[in-house]
Design an enzyme around this catalytic site. Sequence first.
Site, PDB file in Angstrom:
ATOM      1  N   TYR A 149    -101.814 -29.001  44.112  1.00 39.79           N
ATOM      2  CA  TYR A 149    -102.284 -30.126  43.289  1.00 39.79           C
ATOM      3  C   TYR A 149    -103.786 -30.333  43.474  1.00 39.79           C
ATOM      4  O   TYR A 149    -104.328 -30.101  44.566  1.00 39.79           O
ATOM      5  CB  TYR A 149    -101.500 -31.398  43.658  1.00 39.79           C
ATOM      6  N   TYR A 159    -102.420 -39.906  47.468  1.00 37.41           N
ATOM      7  CA  TYR A 159    -101.933 -38.569  47.864  1.00 37.41           C
ATOM      8  C   TYR A 159    -102.081 -38.345  49.368  1.00 37.41           C
ATOM      9  O   TYR A 159    -101.493 -37.439  49.934  1.00 37.41           O
ATOM     10  CB  TYR A 159    -102.679 -37.501  47.062  1.00 37.41           C
TER      11      TYR A 159
END
Length: 274
Positions: A149, A159
């Site tokens: 990602y 995240y």
Amino acid sequence: MYNLLKGKRGIITGALDENSIAWKIALKAKEEGAEFTLTNAPIAMRMGEINKLAEKCGTIIIPADATSLEDIENLYKKSEEHLGGKLDFVLHSIGMSPNVRKKKDYGDLNYEWFLKAIDISALSFHKMMQVGEKLDVFNDHASIVALTYIAAQRTFPDYSDMAQAKAVLESIARSYGYRLGKSKKIRVNTVSQSPTPTTAGTGVGGFDIFMDYADKMSPLGNATAEDCADYVISLFSDLTRKVTMQNLYHDGGFSSSGITDAIIEKFKAEEVGK
Ligand code: NAI
């Protein structure tokens, strides 16, 4: 259907349920003529969903914790036995961060969990290649792909430590890609996918907003799990034999966009509403 993977053998990790990106890749690989085994962490089998996928793909499931060298060794040995030869492709579709799962603040991380996130989400990729190389299970021109990602390059606050795990994962792809490229012309790449509504994806805080924003910031819109499957199949195929050591964005153009009309329109609408 193009028979792109006809005669190829492989291993697909990480199919948890039908939303999993790996699930779609398995179905597509089957459609394209591949033979492969499925694997996941023993704990993930409890849901039993993966049995349905194995049935659809006419294959077996070999439980393996991707952090365990013994489990990986067993996975390769059983896969070769079942498939009747060496491997042409491996999909690494594994990610988990206890700090993200337990919503720990980035300024208050548990370091044991941090290390666990890196072990599960990144070192497991190295382990799969190291054990595979030592056992000599890969054919020449094999293709190895891991999913990643863009938080490895840019900050997405929720995240958390997965950003560091993905940065390590992408670096491993380059270092091991060099090694396996020299020795056996094997390709190693990471595919940087759009936000996708899966168990791992929706575990990240604010996922829906995140996904809507990414969609509006991408001229082609977010890439779905099915789109990702198509792309990964092309990387497993013989059509991409000189692509290696790359982090390949599969994100509808998100990574190259500064701002888009859709975002401008959204802010304009908010201004009008004030
Ligand atoms: P998922 O939750 O369906 O798949 C994650 C898989 O990792 C699960 O099958 C889980 O059982 C497996 N796993 C966790 N710990 C393991 C261990 N110790 N050993 C073996 N397997 C283990 O979610 P998804 O989204 O399909 O995730 C696949 C990959 O795609 C992950 O690397 C994820 O970071 C990546 N990715 C996901 C995006 C998203 O928005 N969903 C975006 C970009 C990349």
